[in-house]
Design an enzyme around this catalytic site. Structure first.
Site, PDB file in Angstrom:
ATOM      1  N   LYS A   1      29.522  30.540 -10.481  1.00  0.00           N
ATOM      2  CA  LYS A   1      29.919  29.314 -11.060  1.00  0.00           C
ATOM      3  C   LYS A   1      31.602  29.347 -10.981  1.00  0.00           C
ATOM      4  O   LYS A   1      32.012  30.419 -11.275  1.00  0.00           O
ATOM      5  CB  LYS A   1      29.519  28.990 -12.449  1.00  0.00           C
TER       6      LYS A   1
ATOM      7  N   SER B   1      25.883  21.843 -17.056  1.00  0.00           N
ATOM      8  CA  SER B   1      27.022  21.835 -15.880  1.00  0.00           C
ATOM      9  C   SER B   1      27.033  22.921 -14.680  1.00  0.00           C
ATOM     10  O   SER B   1      27.869  22.497 -13.702  1.00  0.00           O
ATOM     11  CB  SER B   1      28.540  21.693 -16.742  1.00  0.00           C
TER      12      SER B   1
ATOM     13  N   SER C   1      23.727  24.675 -20.083  1.00  0.00           N
ATOM     14  CA  SER C   1      24.244  24.270 -19.031  1.00  0.00           C
ATOM     15  C   SER C   1      23.786  25.263 -17.861  1.00  0.00           C
ATOM     16  O   SER C   1      23.911  25.179 -16.747  1.00  0.00           O
ATOM     17  CB  SER C   1      25.789  24.544 -18.796  1.00  0.00           C
TER      18      SER C   1
END
Ligand code: GLN
Length: 471
Positions: A69, A146, A171
């Site tokens: 990420k 996210s 997330s």
């Protein structure tokens, strides 16, 4: 090819890892053109790492492609947490989790797309100049957020692959569920946050996402552990998570969270959750209804007050002077300069969180909002702790809906968008491990259930998830 088999072939030399990674990078570029899962494909680093592995094929992840990420620092690779305010920022160091996987021979293929700084549930709150990741099963729908890019690439990649995501309020489990993969958000403090770009320091966790529960167990073990660089990292011994894969689940007790099987839930998601409970019953797991009234009532407001308060202080360091985006001074005062840079490079949601968080903790409001929220957070933790005296895990969907279309998301009010996290924020407030398990397709879309465990009981979640696999 399964991860284990692939790593074996890298070690034996049967797979030429340099050639293989060339192909992986080509595939990633192709997927990215269509689906936008990467903010940056780290071709140069990946090929360099592959050369090293070819010479010295060692480690528990030898040659395995891993995506990261964007909010996790990778030395020398542009790291922006999905925000234009960090344009051009190349960290001078690796996050601890990254150091650990590199030591085990992982190949870092890129930084994945996300909501700016993690502010969102659909990967649609993109920073300026970033593209939304598209759902691997339907390009008109979102990947969840996210960590949307992580979920997408894990599902879409044809090569063995694990991704490292991050969760503040859901997330990891949310995009795992919307993309039909596994995602484990571990106990707070289990994985060091050193080198993770902060959203909310008392909430952030790094965790793995993968297509196979075995890969989750493998990766979780590698990234866990105490880190002297990080004051909230836990010093307790790390379980051998892989050992839980074959453990019998007979006699385990699972609590069914009432708001998981309640009224505001999409019918197919409800049915898939009930199906999963039936499967667990068939394996000898006892399941019964439980309730979490405090979390149900206060989870969302408490989470958003605490998360925004922490985010608003964390974002204060982006002033356009030390790193990332900058602007012309033109004789302006510091405040004018600061305002100009932040107005230009931060997105709307980031600005909203700064305003909310600053308000909640300013003198005069603090007692009524931030402090009150922190007190209720303790009550949420106590409520869970009581249940874990009886239950090994709690079950609910991760998200009440199937992946929505982008035009449906556009029509949501802010409050509706925030309440999407109703099921995921409370385990995050309590720092509890939670795992999203894919339950198969409904109406050509993926769905997932979420298991929540007591602190440091990731092993039990893996055990239950493994029991649900088709043998
Ligand atoms: N959707 C939640 C938020 O917007 C959680 C995001 C996250 O876990 N990073 O804050």
């Amino acid at each position: 090819m399964k991860t284990e088999e692939f790593i074996g072939k890298v070690k034996s030399g049967e797979v030429d890892i340099v050639e293989y990674i060339h192909k992986v990078i080509e595939e990633c570029k192709k997927i990215n053109d269509e689906y936008h899962y990467f903010n940056k494909i780290s071709e140069e680093l990946a090929l360099k790492q592959a050369e090293n592995i070819k010479k010295n094929p060692k480690g528990k992840l030898a040659g395995l492609p891993v995506s990261i990420k964007d909010c996790i620092c990778v030395k020398g690779v542009e790291t922006r947490a999905g925000s234009a305010i960090l344009n051009g920022y190349k960290p001078e160091f690796n996050a601890t989790a990254i150091e650990k996987i590199i030591k085990e021979g992982a190949i870092i293929i890129g930084k994945t797309s996300q909501d700016e700084f993690g502010f969102g549930s659909f990967s649609t709150n993109m920073g300026k100049g970033f593209q939304k990741p598209l759902n691997p099963f339907d390009k008109e729908r979102c990947c969840g957020g996210s960590s949307g890019g992580c979920g997408g690439i894990v599902q879409k990649a044809s090569f063995p692959h694990i991704s490292l995501g991050e969760s503040t309020g859901g997330s990891i489990v949310n995009p795992a569920s919307f993309c039909g993969v596994y995602g484990l958000c571990p106990t707070y403090g289990r994985v060091s946050r050193y080198g993770l770009i902060d959203y909310g320091n008392s909430l952030d966790k790094i965790g793995p996402m993968a297509k196979d529960i075995k890969d989750i167990a493998l990766m979780q073990k590698i990234i866990s552990g105490f880190d002297k660089n990080e004051s909230t990292s836990l010093n307790s011994p790390v379980d051998d998570y892989s050992a839980y894969i074959r453990k019998d689940v007979k006699g385990m007790k699972v609590g069914i969270i009432d708001f998981g099987i309640g009224e505001s839930i999409d019918e197919p998601v409800r049915n898939k959750t009930l199906e999963t409970i039936d499967k667990l019953n068939a394996k000898g797991v006892k399941a019964e209804k439980v309730s979490l009234p405090f979390s149900k009532k206060y989870g969302i407001p408490v989470y958003f007050l605490i998360a925004a308060s922490e985010a608003s202080t964390n974002l204060a360091k982006y002033c356009g002077m030390r790193y990332g985006a900058s602007s012309e001074l033109n004789g302006s005062s510091f405040n004018e300069y600061f305002t100009k840079v932040r107005s230009e490079y931060l997105g709307d949601e980031a600005k909203r969180r700064i305003i909310l968080g600053t308000f909640a903790r300013m003198a005069g409001q603090r007692d009524a909002y931030y402090i009150k929220a922190a007190q209720i957070r303790t009550k949420v933790i106590e409520e869970y702790k009581r249940l874990f005296k009886t239950y090994d895990a709690l079950i609910s969907p991760a998200i009440n809906i199937l992946p929505p279309k982008f035009d449906e998301i556009d029509k949501l009010s802010l409050l509706q968008a925030y309440t999407i996290d109703a099921l995921t924020v409370s385990p995050n407030l309590a720092g509890l491990p939670h795992l999203s398990i894919p339950t198969g397709m409904v109406n050509k879309l993926p769905s997932g259930v979420m298991l929540t465990g007591d602190h440091l009981q990731e092993g039990k979640l893996i055990q239950l998830a493994a029991a649900l696999r088709k043998e």
